[in-house]
Design a protein around this motif. Structure first.
Motif, PDB file in Angstrom:
ATOM      1  N   LEU A 131      12.879   4.262  16.411  1.00 30.03           N
ATOM      2  CA  LEU A 131      12.032   5.032  15.978  1.00 30.03           C
ATOM      3  C   LEU A 131      10.846   5.310  16.990  1.00 30.03           C
ATOM      4  O   LEU A 131      10.133   6.281  16.829  1.00 30.03           O
ATOM      5  CB  LEU A 131      11.510   3.309  15.164  1.00 30.03           C
ATOM      6  N   ASP A 132      10.545   4.296  17.888  1.00 35.13           N
ATOM      7  CA  ASP A 132       9.515   4.520  18.287  1.00 35.13           C
ATOM      8  C   ASP A 132      10.016   6.096  18.918  1.00 35.13           C
ATOM      9  O   ASP A 132       9.020   6.879  19.403  1.00 35.13           O
ATOM     10  CB  ASP A 132       9.814   3.399  20.091  1.00 35.13           C
ATOM     11  N   TYR A 133      11.192   6.179  20.004  1.00 34.61           N
ATOM     12  CA  TYR A 133      12.146   7.808  19.930  1.00 34.61           C
ATOM     13  C   TYR A 133      11.233   8.338  19.406  1.00 34.61           C
ATOM     14  O   TYR A 133      10.700   9.643  19.772  1.00 34.61           O
ATOM     15  CB  TYR A 133      13.135   7.334  20.850  1.00 34.61           C
ATOM     16  N   ILE A 134      11.564   8.557  18.081  1.00 35.43           N
ATOM     17  CA  ILE A 134      11.109   9.400  17.129  1.00 35.43           C
ATOM     18  C   ILE A 134       9.476  10.043  17.319  1.00 35.43           C
ATOM     19  O   ILE A 134       9.366  11.208  16.897  1.00 35.43           O
ATOM     20  CB  ILE A 134      12.116   9.273  15.639  1.00 35.43           C
ATOM     21  N   ARG A 135       9.086   9.311  17.348  1.00 33.74           N
ATOM     22  CA  ARG A 135       7.778   9.480  16.786  1.00 33.74           C
ATOM     23  C   ARG A 135       6.893  10.291  17.773  1.00 33.74           C
ATOM     24  O   ARG A 135       6.140  11.211  17.580  1.00 33.74           O
ATOM     25  CB  ARG A 135       7.215   8.137  17.069  1.00 33.74           C
ATOM     26  N   ASN A 136       8.154   9.958  19.211  1.00 34.16           N
ATOM     27  CA  ASN A 136       7.004  10.917  20.715  1.00 34.16           C
ATOM     28  C   ASN A 136       7.716  12.165  20.163  1.00 34.16           C
ATOM     29  O   ASN A 136       7.466  13.039  21.268  1.00 34.16           O
ATOM     30  CB  ASN A 136       7.643  10.314  21.416  1.00 34.16           C
ATOM     31  N   MET A 137       9.025  12.480  19.457  1.00 33.97           N
ATOM     32  CA  MET A 137       8.888  14.130  19.132  1.00 33.97           C
ATOM     33  C   MET A 137       8.638  14.832  18.898  1.00 33.97           C
ATOM     34  O   MET A 137       7.306  14.885  17.619  1.00 33.97           O
ATOM     35  CB  MET A 137      10.935  14.234  18.305  1.00 33.97           C
ATOM     36  N   LYS A 138       8.811  16.638  19.621  1.00 37.58           N
ATOM     37  CA  LYS A 138       8.174  17.301  18.500  1.00 37.58           C
ATOM     38  C   LYS A 138       8.684  18.038  17.904  1.00 37.58           C
ATOM     39  O   LYS A 138       9.986  18.062  17.249  1.00 37.58           O
ATOM     40  CB  LYS A 138       7.791  18.623  19.989  1.00 37.58           C
ATOM     41  N   ASN A 139       8.089  18.192  16.139  1.00 42.56           N
ATOM     42  CA  ASN A 139       8.168  18.989  15.200  1.00 42.56           C
ATOM     43  C   ASN A 139       9.286  18.071  14.375  1.00 42.56           C
ATOM     44  O   ASN A 139      10.472  18.846  13.748  1.00 42.56           O
ATOM     45  CB  ASN A 139       9.454  20.121  15.740  1.00 42.56           C
ATOM     46  N   VAL A 140       9.499  16.969  14.561  1.00 42.35           N
ATOM     47  CA  VAL A 140      10.428  15.912  14.005  1.00 42.35           C
ATOM     48  C   VAL A 140       8.201  15.469  13.464  1.00 42.35           C
ATOM     49  O   VAL A 140       8.878  14.533  13.581  1.00 42.35           O
ATOM     50  CB  VAL A 140      11.190  15.191  14.544  1.00 42.35           C
ATOM     51  N   TYR A 141       9.544  14.507  11.894  1.00 45.34           N
ATOM     52  CA  TYR A 141       8.900  13.808  10.993  1.00 45.34           C
ATOM     53  C   TYR A 141       9.485  12.715  10.925  1.00 45.34           C
ATOM     54  O   TYR A 141       9.824  12.996   9.733  1.00 45.34           O
ATOM     55  CB  TYR A 141       7.561  14.352  10.339  1.00 45.34           C
ATOM     56  N   LEU A 142       9.266  11.478  11.343  1.00 48.52           N
ATOM     57  CA  LEU A 142       9.310  10.655  10.756  1.00 48.52           C
ATOM     58  C   LEU A 142       9.154   9.452   9.291  1.00 48.52           C
ATOM     59  O   LEU A 142       7.548   9.033   9.124  1.00 48.52           O
ATOM     60  CB  LEU A 142       9.296   9.143  11.867  1.00 48.52           C
ATOM     61  N   VAL A 143       9.447   9.830   8.503  1.00 52.65           N
ATOM     62  CA  VAL A 143       9.223   9.307   6.885  1.00 52.65           C
ATOM     63  C   VAL A 143       9.013   7.888   7.006  1.00 52.65           C
ATOM     64  O   VAL A 143       9.941   6.627   7.174  1.00 52.65           O
ATOM     65  CB  VAL A 143       9.635   9.764   5.827  1.00 52.65           C
TER      66      VAL A 143
END
Length: 312
Positions: free
Chosen positions: A250-262
């Protein structure tokens, strides 16, 4: 010696003829299939043009109802999820879809700590399911070829491509709707209810090392959409008695561009009540409908219209 060579040539030519004729018949069975997993795979690869595409394994397939998303967001939606499949399958699906059509957004349902898990045994059952489409779809060949060093040669035989598919290929002609009704647009709800369970909740709060191969494939899947201007929404759907606080994934996903963690913190509303589940991993139909409504509400609060517009 010449006679032996002659017989081998005749045998080889006979095999090619049989392979062609049976392959033609099996291809026709898929093309005319009324429903089922191969109908769904073929539709996703060759015909889907919906605004929203859903990906993931069985929890994506069972938990997210396209009709509810369509009604709320006024965008067409197709659930391309498939039980027991992982990134090699999802990447193949994405490549097939994006070759023809770019959705307005993609939804991917994953486990909370998915990127810390390995994929060492996943190419065979995952990408291998798509062997019947190998010849006609060059875009899916790279993933299927990773099953074995001889895969690219074996798949030119239709008998090989279909060798583990006969049951699922023929089942829709005998029993309709087992892999979801056509009107449900790829959604495969499950019915039933768990037995009462008063066990202590499992708290997910880990910092496990990310698996390099999984992260590489995950990035490949995500970038196939984002580089075409299609944002990706990541969903972590509920498990029974599981409370998610945080993970390395989840930490990794939060730092991705144009990716939104619901936001997944409201999952406890579902996960604490056994009556929402068919088993520990899957919401039943009634709960899946409620969950999809909650998911849509969260996406609206994230200003989904603005996100879609800015990524055009």
């Amino acid at each position: 010696m010449f006679k032996l060579f002659y017989k081998l040539v005749i045998l080889f030519l006979a095999f090619i003829l049989v392979d062609f004729l049976l392959g033609f018949t099996l291809d026709s069975i898929i093309d005319k299939s009324p429903d089922g997993r191969y109908f769904k795979a073929q539709y996703s690869l060759e015909k889907s043009k919906e605004d929203i595409m859903i990906f993931g394994a069985s929890r994506a397939e069972c938990h997210i109802a396209p009709s509810i998303i369509e009604k709320s967001l006024k965008l067409s939606c197709w659930n391309a999820g498939r039980g027991n499949q992982t990134l090699p399958f999802w990447i193949s699906m994405a490549e097939g879809i994006l070759k023809r059509h770019t959705p307005k957004l993609a939804i991917l349902d994953i486990e909370a700590d998915y990127l810390s898990s390995g994929l060492s045994a996943s190419y065979e059952p995952s990408a291998g399911m798509l062997r019947p489409f190998y010849r006609e779809h060059k875009e899916i060949r790279p993933m299927i070829n990773k099953v074995s060093i001889f895969e690219q040669y074996f798949n030119y035989s239709k008998l090989y491509a279909y060798n583990s598919s006969y049951y699922y290929l023929l089942r829709p002609y005998l029993i309709k709707g087992l892999d979801g009704k056509l009107e449900d647009k790829g959604w495969k709800p499950v019915t039933g209810q768990m037995q009462p369970d008063n066990s202590t909740p499992t708290i997910i709060d880990t910092k496990r090392v990310l698996n390099k191969e999984t992260v590489k494939l995950f990035n490949e899947f995500i970038s196939s959409f984002t580089k075409k201007g299609c944002p990706v929404f990541i969903v972590v759907s509920p498990r029974f008695n599981e409370i998610i606080k945080n993970t390395s994934t989840l930490d990794y996903i939060r730092n991705m561009k144009n990716v939104y963690l619901v936001n997944f913190k409201d999952n406890i509303v579902f996960s604490k009540d056994y009556r929402n589940f068919r088993d520990e991993s899957h919401l039943n139909k009634e709960a899946a409908i409620k969950f999809t409504n909650v998911l849509v509400e969260k996406m609206i609060r994230m200003n989904i219209d603005s996100i879609v517009e800015q990524n055009k």
